[in-house]
Design a protein around this motif. Sequence first.
Motif, PDB file in Angstrom:
ATOM      1  N   SER A 337       0.821  -1.213   0.000  1.00  0.00           N
ATOM      2  CA  SER A 337       0.000   0.000   0.000  1.00  0.00           C
ATOM      3  C   SER A 337       0.852   1.258   0.000  1.00  0.00           C
ATOM      4  N   LYS A 338       2.092   1.124  -0.408  1.00  0.00           N
ATOM      5  CA  LYS A 338       2.983   2.280  -0.421  1.00  0.00           C
ATOM      6  C   LYS A 338       2.471   3.326  -1.402  1.00  0.00           C
ATOM      7  N   THR A 339       2.416   4.553  -0.960  1.00  0.00           N
ATOM      8  CA  THR A 339       1.859   5.640  -1.762  1.00  0.00           C
ATOM      9  C   THR A 339       2.938   6.701  -2.012  1.00  0.00           C
ATOM     10  N   PRO A 340       2.930   7.414  -3.128  1.00  0.00           N
ATOM     11  CA  PRO A 340       1.987   7.265  -4.245  1.00  0.00           C
ATOM     12  C   PRO A 340       2.344   6.086  -5.141  1.00  0.00           C
ATOM     13  N   ILE A 348      -1.389   7.670  -8.181  1.00  0.00           N
ATOM     14  CA  ILE A 348      -2.560   7.334  -7.383  1.00  0.00           C
ATOM     15  C   ILE A 348      -2.173   7.436  -5.917  1.00  0.00           C
ATOM     16  N   ASN A 349      -2.935   8.200  -5.163  1.00  0.00           N
ATOM     17  CA  ASN A 349      -2.644   8.445  -3.766  1.00  0.00           C
ATOM     18  C   ASN A 349      -3.795   7.975  -2.890  1.00  0.00           C
ATOM     19  N   ASP A 350      -3.511   7.838  -1.608  1.00  0.00           N
ATOM     20  CA  ASP A 350      -4.539   7.569  -0.610  1.00  0.00           C
ATOM     21  C   ASP A 350      -4.877   8.851   0.130  1.00  0.00           C
ATOM     22  N   PHE A 351      -6.041   8.855   0.776  1.00  0.00           N
ATOM     23  CA  PHE A 351      -6.465  10.010   1.552  1.00  0.00           C
ATOM     24  C   PHE A 351      -5.506  10.229   2.726  1.00  0.00           C
ATOM     25  N   HIS A 352      -5.023   9.119   3.306  1.00  0.00           N
ATOM     26  CA  HIS A 352      -3.989   9.149   4.342  1.00  0.00           C
ATOM     27  C   HIS A 352      -2.887   8.182   3.929  1.00  0.00           C
ATOM     28  N   ASN A 353      -1.721   8.348   4.525  1.00  0.00           N
ATOM     29  CA  ASN A 353      -0.634   7.404   4.299  1.00  0.00           C
ATOM     30  C   ASN A 353      -0.797   6.249   5.286  1.00  0.00           C
ATOM     31  N   TYR A 354      -1.108   5.068   4.764  1.00  0.00           N
ATOM     32  CA  TYR A 354      -1.385   3.919   5.619  1.00  0.00           C
ATOM     33  C   TYR A 354      -0.177   3.000   5.787  1.00  0.00           C
ATOM     34  N   GLY A 355       0.977   3.437   5.367  1.00  0.00           N
ATOM     35  CA  GLY A 355       2.153   2.608   5.512  1.00  0.00           C
ATOM     36  C   GLY A 355       2.428   1.785   4.269  1.00  0.00           C
ATOM     37  N   SER A 356       3.407   0.899   4.379  1.00  0.00           N
ATOM     38  CA  SER A 356       3.854   0.145   3.212  1.00  0.00           C
ATOM     39  C   SER A 356       3.007  -1.080   2.923  1.00  0.00           C
ATOM     40  N   GLN A 357       2.267  -1.598   3.926  1.00  0.00           N
ATOM     41  CA  GLN A 357       1.452  -2.784   3.723  1.00  0.00           C
ATOM     42  C   GLN A 357       0.146  -2.687   4.503  1.00  0.00           C
ATOM     43  N   LEU A 358      -0.898  -3.253   3.929  1.00  0.00           N
ATOM     44  CA  LEU A 358      -2.199  -3.375   4.590  1.00  0.00           C
ATOM     45  C   LEU A 358      -2.762  -4.747   4.282  1.00  0.00           C
ATOM     46  N   VAL A 360      -5.950  -7.204   3.390  1.00  0.00           N
ATOM     47  CA  VAL A 360      -7.133  -6.989   2.541  1.00  0.00           C
ATOM     48  C   VAL A 360      -8.273  -6.402   3.363  1.00  0.00           C
ATOM     49  N   THR A 361      -8.421  -6.910   4.588  1.00  0.00           N
ATOM     50  CA  THR A 361      -9.479  -6.381   5.457  1.00  0.00           C
ATOM     51  C   THR A 361      -9.283  -4.894   5.700  1.00  0.00           C
ATOM     52  N   ASP A 362      -8.050  -4.480   6.023  1.00  0.00           N
ATOM     53  CA  ASP A 362      -7.806  -3.073   6.315  1.00  0.00           C
ATOM     54  C   ASP A 362      -7.862  -2.201   5.067  1.00  0.00           C
ATOM     55  N   ILE A 363      -7.612  -2.788   3.907  1.00  0.00           N
ATOM     56  CA  ILE A 363      -7.770  -2.011   2.669  1.00  0.00           C
ATOM     57  C   ILE A 363      -9.214  -1.546   2.523  1.00  0.00           C
ATOM     58  N   ILE A 364     -10.163  -2.441   2.848  1.00  0.00           N
ATOM     59  CA  ILE A 364     -11.576  -2.062   2.789  1.00  0.00           C
ATOM     60  C   ILE A 364     -11.948  -1.175   3.970  1.00  0.00           C
ATOM     61  N   VAL A 365     -11.476  -1.520   5.170  1.00  0.00           N
ATOM     62  CA  VAL A 365     -11.831  -0.764   6.369  1.00  0.00           C
ATOM     63  C   VAL A 365     -11.321   0.668   6.287  1.00  0.00           C
ATOM     64  N   LYS A 366     -10.082   0.850   5.853  1.00  0.00           N
ATOM     65  CA  LYS A 366      -9.481   2.181   5.775  1.00  0.00           C
ATOM     66  C   LYS A 366      -9.725   2.854   4.423  1.00  0.00           C
ATOM     67  N   SER A 367     -10.257   2.084   3.459  1.00  0.00           N
ATOM     68  CA  SER A 367     -10.584   2.590   2.129  1.00  0.00           C
ATOM     69  C   SER A 367      -9.328   3.074   1.403  1.00  0.00           C
ATOM     70  N   SER A 368      -8.417   2.152   1.184  1.00  0.00           N
ATOM     71  CA  SER A 368      -7.157   2.474   0.519  1.00  0.00           C
ATOM     72  C   SER A 368      -7.300   2.351  -0.995  1.00  0.00           C
ATOM     73  N   ASN A 369      -7.045   3.448  -1.691  1.00  0.00           N
ATOM     74  CA  ASN A 369      -7.053   3.414  -3.161  1.00  0.00           C
ATOM     75  C   ASN A 369      -5.926   2.539  -3.696  1.00  0.00           C
ATOM     76  N   VAL A 370      -4.732   2.734  -3.151  1.00  0.00           N
ATOM     77  CA  VAL A 370      -3.569   2.016  -3.651  1.00  0.00           C
ATOM     78  C   VAL A 370      -3.730   0.515  -3.454  1.00  0.00           C
ATOM     79  N   GLY A 371      -4.186   0.118  -2.259  1.00  0.00           N
ATOM     80  CA  GLY A 371      -4.376  -1.301  -1.997  1.00  0.00           C
ATOM     81  C   GLY A 371      -5.414  -1.917  -2.922  1.00  0.00           C
ATOM     82  N   THR A 372      -6.487  -1.180  -3.199  1.00  0.00           N
ATOM     83  CA  THR A 372      -7.532  -1.692  -4.086  1.00  0.00           C
ATOM     84  C   THR A 372      -7.003  -1.859  -5.510  1.00  0.00           C
TER      85      THR A 372
END
Length: 601
Positions: A337-340, A348-358, A360-372
């Motif tokens: 999930s490293k951004t950008p 492609i960026n995320d609304f927040h920086n969620y770190g280098s890895q998420l 799958v559950t947290d990708i949906i929970v935190k709504s990560s664009n990069v992870g998706t």
Amino acid sequence: MIRTPLRPLARILRAREKGENPDAIEAENRAQRHAEIQESARNNARHRLVFMAMSFVLAFGAVGVKMGVLAASQPTEPRVQSGSAQIISQRADITDRYGRVLATNLLTYSLYAHPRQMVDPEGAAKKLVSIFPDLDIDRLRKDFSGKRSFVWIRKKLSPEQMQAVHDIGEPGLLFGPREMRLYPNGHIASHVLGGTTFGKEDVASAEVIGVAGVEKAFDHWLRDPANDGAPLVLSLDMTVQAAMEEVLANGMKVMNAKGATGILMEVKTGEIVAMSSLPDFDPNDRPKPLLKGDPSDSPLFNRAVQGQYELGSTFKIFPVAQALDLKLISPNTMINSKTPMKIGKYLINDFHNYGSQLSVTDIIVKSSNVGTVRIAQLLGPERQRDFLEKLGLFEATPLEMSEAPTGKPLVPQRWPAVTAATVSFGHGIAASPLHLAAAYATIANDGKRVRPTLVHGRAARGGEQVLSPQAAKTAMALMRQVVTRGTARSANVEGYEVAGKTGTADKPRPNGGYYRDKNVTTFASAFPASAPQYVLVLTLDEPSVTSAGGAELRTAGWTAAPVAAEVIRRVTPLLGLRPITEKELPMVERPLPDRLKLVSN
């Protein structure tokens, strides 16, 4: 017929030779002739009597047969024919699923004038304008004093207006009976019902035809005499519809939104229990359509069906559910999930920086664009496109409304890597809230395709299996965590296991690009998550709310989600759903946080 002479010469000569009286021969022949005449008269009289007897037998026999047929048939109410046999003025009622009337007919009168029969045209014009202020007095004067023999004044009259016109006492002002369409609940379900107008008409009758909504979609059925007046039963529940409209209107005011829409649908049947679009209108006084400008500025615009929006992060569950189904990932799979993230020349960026890895559950929970996007890349563009097509996101919904074909999603013609990336988080593809509701209902229905309908009791077509039941259940569990600890915590209604996903999408500019301060926020949900029965999709157009600290909040977690929570609190008791808790709490009275409290009228 050859008649015998009274004095035949041969017999007369023989009688004279024998010394007999010739007059006896004449008397004998005369008597014979009278006897023949009497016999002929008797025969004629006999034939007449036989004919008359047969006629009476046939006539009374026909009457008897008709009486027998009537006695054996079912009684029916006689139908009144209008003055013009070619105008069908009858129209069936429309009711909700419990038989409550949504649209019916009302006997009223039209007003017209015969100027040549008028005694005081000038006085009549002045008095009519006092009764109907929207009339043009100069136009009336011209019509009443000209050469016209007939003038329409008003197609529909209220009883009070009719009495006021009657009190004018002008013999040239006449009334004609007709039926008009009445919507007793006013604004409630106005976009679903649509409205009617007059088609063929004369002074004694008028044809009522549908112009929008189900009135137009079922126009032929509603006017068909073969249905014997049976009502059209919709899937709507009027009490749920009214409750949702009230909450939606209050939420729209609190969130300072331009417009709003809400759809509540049964998961198993696809029946729409409530569907609202704001601003709305009164179908009893249907406004005129806009001729220029943005169509969504008109109250006639049905945002639920006609609105084509980029629905943002609500789409993220689709690639995740598909990847779960293909066993490419599990809820605990760690994703980069490293951004950008760079695709070609795009970042492609995320609304927040969620770190280098998420996970799958947290990708949906935190709504990560990069992870998706990373998950969508595992699928590949072709498989991603095929899955979205199976969900019905490439075609117009089969809803029984005249506006449904106009809401066909806007789908990219080409599907390169960057398109696949943006579509995975709800950009680059525009669909209606109804499309989103049907897609979420498919996930909630153990992966079986659900098609929305507005007709109650219609046998649902067996939907194809789009997802495996296990993948669908896992997707529901992920969305449940979005509500309990993710971006939709404000939508958590205790006892009803709400599962859902927020989505915030910037609105596109007409000339390209996106607005930085205008967006569409959506909360798509299903409840109860453990055994889904209903899907609720709620969308706000250009919302903006100020936090306690003065910051402007425009994301779905702060706008659409809390309004959806209030809708769920209001409608679940009406739907007969009991909270899944040991401690009974009054669900309707539980307030939202003070910053977003909705005030009910």
